[in-house]
Design an enzyme around this catalytic site. Structure first.
Site, PDB file in Angstrom:
ATOM      1  N   SER A 242     -65.009 -44.657  -7.508  1.00 28.49           N
ATOM      2  CA  SER A 242     -64.832 -45.734  -8.485  1.00 28.49           C
ATOM      3  C   SER A 242     -63.372 -45.808  -8.907  1.00 28.49           C
ATOM      4  O   SER A 242     -62.533 -45.056  -8.418  1.00 28.49           O
ATOM      5  CB  SER A 242     -65.703 -45.471  -9.714  1.00 28.49           C
ATOM      6  OG  SER A 242     -65.144 -44.395 -10.444  1.00 28.49           O
ATOM      7  N   LYS A 243     -63.129 -46.716  -9.848  1.00 26.05           N
ATOM      8  CA  LYS A 243     -61.770 -46.904 -10.358  1.00 26.05           C
ATOM      9  C   LYS A 243     -61.176 -45.610 -10.893  1.00 26.05           C
ATOM     10  O   LYS A 243     -59.973 -45.401 -10.858  1.00 26.05           O
ATOM     11  CB  LYS A 243     -61.789 -47.930 -11.490  1.00 26.05           C
ATOM     12  CG  LYS A 243     -61.717 -49.339 -10.986  1.00 26.05           C
ATOM     13  CD  LYS A 243     -61.391 -50.267 -12.139  1.00 26.05           C
ATOM     14  CE  LYS A 243     -61.991 -51.627 -11.882  1.00 26.05           C
ATOM     15  NZ  LYS A 243     -62.704 -52.195 -12.979  1.00 26.05           N
ATOM     16  N   ARG A 244     -62.048 -44.760 -11.398  1.00 27.12           N
ATOM     17  CA  ARG A 244     -61.586 -43.477 -11.941  1.00 27.12           C
ATOM     18  C   ARG A 244     -60.771 -42.701 -10.916  1.00 27.12           C
ATOM     19  O   ARG A 244     -59.912 -41.902 -11.257  1.00 27.12           O
ATOM     20  CB  ARG A 244     -62.788 -42.602 -12.320  1.00 27.12           C
ATOM     21  CG  ARG A 244     -63.351 -42.824 -13.684  1.00 27.12           C
ATOM     22  CD  ARG A 244     -64.477 -41.856 -13.942  1.00 27.12           C
ATOM     23  NE  ARG A 244     -65.498 -41.891 -12.899  1.00 27.12           N
ATOM     24  CZ  ARG A 244     -65.796 -40.891 -12.096  1.00 27.12           C
ATOM     25  NH1 ARG A 244     -65.167 -39.752 -12.203  1.00 27.12           N
ATOM     26  NH2 ARG A 244     -66.736 -41.019 -11.181  1.00 27.12           N
ATOM     27  N   GLY A 246     -58.763 -43.911  -8.941  1.00 23.09           N
ATOM     28  CA  GLY A 246     -57.519 -44.627  -8.655  1.00 23.09           C
ATOM     29  C   GLY A 246     -57.633 -45.513  -7.424  1.00 23.09           C
ATOM     30  O   GLY A 246     -56.636 -45.956  -6.872  1.00 23.09           O
TER      31      GLY A 246
END
Ligand code: GLU
Length: 484
Positions: A242-244, A246
């Site tokens: 996910s976006k976590r 990066g």
């Protein structure tokens, strides 16, 4: 004929997982000489946006995953879904539900409080004609619910093999909401049927939706497509990517200097191997070798260093003429572009690209490594100054070397090397002392491509000029260290 589709919801970017789904559909279609259809699932008006649709389309085009039909926008097909829901009502395979969400919630809580399992209690399935008429008269909003039959669903997933699910725990799910909008299950099945989709290839996150969709195919008395669910991509911490982590849009990779073919290879090789070696495969090679049966069942882990490696491999294999426009873009962005590069200095820039490409992992690396060739304003590695410019013999040695260099008529790598080695011998020092010092003075770096090629490209005048900056650089280094 094989007909597959990629069906993104424009509620987010084209992320890595979605791009992999698109790629596998595309490869499957190409491998079978079938058709690849793009469908934008934009019925969630609140969360979808045109900007996201455009970004998804741009991302697919950049990756080279062009489609044969579409884009089909679901938002323009609402009437078709409504008609299909009515068809199921007529066949008594679906029914109207007048329950308000808060009424359902209340009943659910009371059932759960007693520790019981809740699924929609079919209250509206058993309404009397009289009550229904009353509700209709009042203009009460009504949803359409599918009447889930009791049965065992079985299908063969082309990645996971045989899958069986009992419908006991599947509630009568909603097909059309109170406002007449279709749910995902209805629109996806209606469209897959309407578009003649033969293979549904999508992420594992949809595996729990498949039984409901199979029930709908059966209700429409239609042949099932084949299903293939691709294992979810995990982040390095083994959690869903996910976006976590990066990792955002595919287009972000474009901005970061990655090449589409490297991304495609990276996506493909995450859960399928086109061959024994880890290397860059051409699109044609991948198309030829692609098979869903060889997709691994386990979840792949996103590994950025693998992508860097593949991108670096690709860059180093590309001819300078192919890299030229990409490097131009990068140099323009960094204000390092000079218009002579498209004219009289084109050959020179091509040579520079060839010299630097071996060590570039991304296109961004070109502007870093090319900077000292294009500008006098470049960073100098201070640890390198300490290590390689400290020797007390250097000022005298460099001044001799400068004169020896000045005497070279044909300033080519082999002549430069010959002269440097002769100077070292004459002065009884190791050639490495001069080489390291030269590298620091001309490029400001401790590592670089072959120094003689570097110096040839830099040219005699610039080289000699930079060789006289020894004291300046040492002083600068000292004062900047004092400041720290
Ligand atoms: N629109 C769905 C998504 O973006 C995909 C639907 C499907 O492939 O069946 O996840």
């Amino acid at each position: 004929m094989v007909r597959v589709r990629f069906a993104p919801s424009p509620t987010g970017h084209l992320h890595i997982g979605a791009a992999r789904t698109a790629l596998f559909n595309w490869l499957y279609a190409q491998n079978h000489k079938g058709r690849f259809i793009l469908r934008i699932e934009d019925t969630d008006f609140a969360r979808s946006s045109e900007k996201m649709s455009k970004g998804i389309i741009e991302g697919l085009e950049w990756l080279g995953l062009t489609w044969d039909e579409g884009p089909v926008f679901q938002s323009r097909r609402i009437a078709l879904y409504q008609k299909k829901a009515e068809e199921l009502i007529k066949k008594r395979k679906a029914y109207y539900c007048y329950c308000l969400p808060e009424e359902i919630q209340e009943r659910k809580e009371s059932v759960q409080k007693r520790g019981k399992y809740w699924k929609y209690d079919r209250r509206c399935l058993h309404l009397s004609e009289e009550t229904k008429a009353q509700f209709e008269k009042k203009g009460k909003a009504k949803a359409v619910r599918f009447l889930v039959p009791e049965k065992e669903i079985q299908y063969i997933d082309l990645v996971h093999g045989q899958i069986s699910i009992n419908t006991t725990h599947i509630e009568d799910f909603v097909l059309l909401r109170g406002d007449g909008m279709p749910t995902y299950h209805l629109s996806v099945v209606v469209d897959d049927l309407d578009l003649g989709i033969t293979h549904v290839i999508r992420g594992d996150d949809h595996i729990s939706n498949t039984p409901k969709q199979i029930l709908l195919y059966e209700a429409f008395e239609s042949k099932l497509p084949s299903f293939a669910h691709l294992p979810l991509i995990l982040g390095p911490d083994k959690k869903k990517l996910s976006k976590r982590h990066g990792v955002t849009s595919v287009l972000q990779f474009k901005d970061d200097g990655y090449l589409p073919l490297a991304i495609v290879n990276f996506l493909a090789q995450m859960s399928w191997s086109p061959g024994k070696e880890e290397r860059i495969y051409s699109m044609e090679e991948m198309v030829q070798k692609f098979s869903l049966e060889n997709v691994s069942k386990g979840s792949p882990v996103f590994n950025l260093s693998k992508l860097d490696w593949l991108n670096g491999q690709l860059i180093s294999q590309m001819p300078a003429s192919d890299l030229f426009p990409l490097v131009q873009e990068e140099l323009e962005r960094e204000n390092l572009w000079c218009k002579d590069f498209s004219g009289k200095n084109k050959e020179w820039l091509m040579k520079l690209i060839d010299l630097l490409k071996e060590r570039c992992r991304t296109l961004k690396d070109f502007s870093v490594s090319a900077r000292p060739f294009l500008s006098d304003d470049f960073p100098v590695d201070s640890a390198g100054v300490e290590k390689y410019l400290k020797d007390e013999r250097l000022p005298a040695l460099l001044s001799i070397l400068r004169e020896d260099f000045a005497g070279i008529d044909d300033f080519r790598a082999e002549n430069i090397e010959r002269v440097l080695r002769a100077t070292a011998e004459k002065e009884d020092v190791k050639a490495a002392l001069l080489i390291h010092a030269l590298r620091m003075l001309t490029l400001g770096m401790r590592v670089s491509p072959g120094i003689f090629d570097v110096i040839e490209l830099l040219g005699k005048e610039k080289t000699i000029q930079r060789m006289s900056r020894l004291e300046q650089i040492k002083d600068f280094n000292k004062s900047s260290r004092e400041k720290l």
